[in-house]
Design an enzyme around this catalytic site. Structure first.
Site, PDB file in Angstrom:
ATOM      1  N   LYS A  58      20.267 -11.367  53.210  1.00 17.25           N
ATOM      2  CA  LYS A  58      20.739 -11.856  54.507  1.00 17.25           C
ATOM      3  C   LYS A  58      21.968 -12.750  54.420  1.00 17.25           C
ATOM      4  O   LYS A  58      22.735 -12.859  55.389  1.00 17.25           O
ATOM      5  CB  LYS A  58      19.609 -12.610  55.213  1.00 17.25           C
ATOM      6  CG  LYS A  58      18.466 -11.746  55.712  1.00 17.25           C
ATOM      7  CD  LYS A  58      18.852 -10.947  56.931  1.00 17.25           C
ATOM      8  CE  LYS A  58      17.651 -10.284  57.584  1.00 17.25           C
ATOM      9  NZ  LYS A  58      18.017  -9.582  58.821  1.00 17.25           N
ATOM     10  N   SER A  83      12.789 -15.191  61.479  1.00 21.98           N
ATOM     11  CA  SER A  83      11.513 -15.620  60.898  1.00 21.98           C
ATOM     12  C   SER A  83      11.698 -16.315  59.561  1.00 21.98           C
ATOM     13  O   SER A  83      10.747 -16.857  59.010  1.00 21.98           O
ATOM     14  CB  SER A  83      10.587 -14.409  60.701  1.00 21.98           C
ATOM     15  OG  SER A  83      11.136 -13.520  59.735  1.00 21.98           O
ATOM     16  N   GLU A 209       8.994   0.949  56.461  1.00 25.34           N
ATOM     17  CA  GLU A 209       8.430  -0.034  57.384  1.00 25.34           C
ATOM     18  C   GLU A 209       6.956  -0.246  57.079  1.00 25.34           C
ATOM     19  O   GLU A 209       6.288   0.660  56.541  1.00 25.34           O
ATOM     20  CB  GLU A 209       8.534   0.461  58.832  1.00 25.34           C
ATOM     21  CG  GLU A 209       9.938   0.570  59.371  1.00 25.34           C
ATOM     22  CD  GLU A 209       9.945   1.021  60.833  1.00 25.34           C
ATOM     23  OE1 GLU A 209      10.441   0.259  61.676  1.00 25.34           O
ATOM     24  OE2 GLU A 209       9.454   2.123  61.123  1.00 25.34           O
ATOM     25  N   GLY A 213       4.325  -1.995  61.953  1.00 20.96           N
ATOM     26  CA  GLY A 213       5.630  -2.212  62.571  1.00 20.96           C
ATOM     27  C   GLY A 213       6.520  -0.999  62.449  1.00 20.96           C
ATOM     28  O   GLY A 213       7.614  -1.067  61.892  1.00 20.96           O
ATOM     29  N   ASP A 215       8.357   0.693  64.530  1.00 20.32           N
ATOM     30  CA  ASP A 215       9.211   0.906  65.701  1.00 20.32           C
ATOM     31  C   ASP A 215      10.408   1.793  65.408  1.00 20.32           C
ATOM     32  O   ASP A 215      10.797   2.617  66.235  1.00 20.32           O
ATOM     33  CB  ASP A 215       9.679  -0.442  66.274  1.00 20.32           C
ATOM     34  CG  ASP A 215      10.339  -1.320  65.234  1.00 20.32           C
ATOM     35  OD1 ASP A 215       9.658  -1.711  64.272  1.00 20.32           O
ATOM     36  OD2 ASP A 215      11.537  -1.627  65.367  1.00 20.32           O
ATOM     37  N   SER A 309      14.935  -6.340  48.887  1.00 25.23           N
ATOM     38  CA  SER A 309      15.701  -7.147  49.839  1.00 25.23           C
ATOM     39  C   SER A 309      15.553  -8.652  49.685  1.00 25.23           C
ATOM     40  O   SER A 309      16.454  -9.397  50.078  1.00 25.23           O
ATOM     41  CB  SER A 309      15.330  -6.753  51.269  1.00 25.23           C
ATOM     42  OG  SER A 309      13.939  -6.949  51.492  1.00 25.23           O
TER      43      SER A 309
END
Length: 326
Positions: A58, A83, A209, A213, A215, A309
């Site tokens: 990130k 989060s 995923e 979750g 989506d 990640s």
């Protein structure tokens, strides 16, 4: 606004982000494991963003976006919602750039991530992720205080920054048959797919995923963004109810497959990374390993890139998730 013929992020945008991040972000290592290769049936190359600044990919997107603020915007400060990993990334980027950060963070965010974010000097505003809208809260704070919003994935400069991880991987190891990344809001895989498909059009882009979750998987199957209830999963970085609009506009064109993994499979993958790879990986970062170890993707052959990640998890939570009684 973007259209299907005008992608929000291009390969050149990611090259530009890489130049901006040079000497600021870490060039993270690529690890190999013969044990993992044997279990998967392919040559796996792990791009370990758990060794990035703030412990996750990130930082790349946050710094790329924040570094472009005008002097006036820097004087007023930044706001975001996250989060944990993007929260830390924005907080550190703000400190590096001499500005301030306000972070809208869920009340149940991992304690280690909140403490780290505060340690970088950010102000924390908490909310209930199951009953409040974090985007609305962030936008309200931006309007009220004159702050610039740097969202966790729904921003071209953020997506471009995230794509630099895949750029580095391909520069180091060359052509891949497949590239696998975790999927939350979709920024990492959107940036990665933009790089990978530009370099090697035949590469297979696979996202992972948590089962609760799914989506993005549902959205890709439906051909439009789908909303689900906010998921309850140990993969807190992937506990989202719908993909981003910008990220989905990229991923619906470039992503070939979404695999799903259970929380138990994620725990096992975290344990595998610790015991066999000798690295600490947080739940969201472990989803890619979980997919590989449990055969959740289409069969893989050749050379497979894997973006791990992040690794932001404290010892207490790691033991609670992965420890077994003596």
């Amino acid at each position: 606004m973007t259209t299907s013929s005008t992608p929000p992020v291009t390969y050149d945008d990611i090259l530009d982000a890489a130049a901006r991040l040079k000497g600021v972000a870490h060039r993270t290592p690529v690890l190999r494991s013969r044990t993992l290769d044997r279990l998967v049936g392919a040559e796996t190359l792990l791009k370990c963003e758990n060794f990035q600044r703030v412990g996750a990919f990130k930082f790349r997107g946050a710094y790329n976006a924040a570094s472009r603020l005008t002097p006036e915007q820097r004087a007023r400060g930044i706001v975001t919602y996250s989060s944990g990993n993007h929260a830390q990334a924005v907080a550190l980027a703000a400190r590096e750039l001499g500005t301030t950060a306000v972070i809208v963070m869920p009340e149940d965010a991992p304690r280690s991530k909140r403490l780290a974010t505060e340690g970088y000097g950010a102000e924390i505003v908490t909310y209930d992720r199951y009953g409040q809208d974090r985007i609305a809260l962030g936008q309200a704070l931006a309007a009220e205080r004159g702050l610039t919003l740097v969202p966790p994935y729904e921003h071209p400069h953020v997506i471009a920054g995230q794509g630099t991880a895949a750029l580095e991987l391909l520069d180091e190891v060359g052509e891949l048959d497949a590239l696998i990344t975790p999927v939350g809001g979709g920024g990492l895989i959107a940036g990665s797919a933009t790089v990978a498909k530009s370099r090697h059009p035949g590469i297979r882009m696979i996202g992972v995923e948590p089962e609760a979750g799914d989506d993005t998987k549902r959205s890709l199957e439906a051909g439009h963004r789908v909303e689900i209830p906010v998921p309850r999963t140990i993969a807190d970085g992937q506990a989202l109810h719908t993909p981003g609009e910008l990220t989905f506009s990229v991923n619906r064109r470039l992503v070939d497959e979404i695999a799903l993994v259970s929380d138990d499979e994620i725990r096992d993958a975290m344990r595998f990374a610790f015991e066999r790879l000798k690295i600490v990986v947080e739940p969201s970062g472990a989803t890619v390993l979980a997919a590989l170890l449990n055969g959740r993707t289409t069969p893989l052959t050749g050379r497979v890139g894997v973006i791990v990640s992040g690794g932001n998890i404290d010892a207490e939570r790691f033991w609670r998730l992965c420890g077994t009684p003596g």
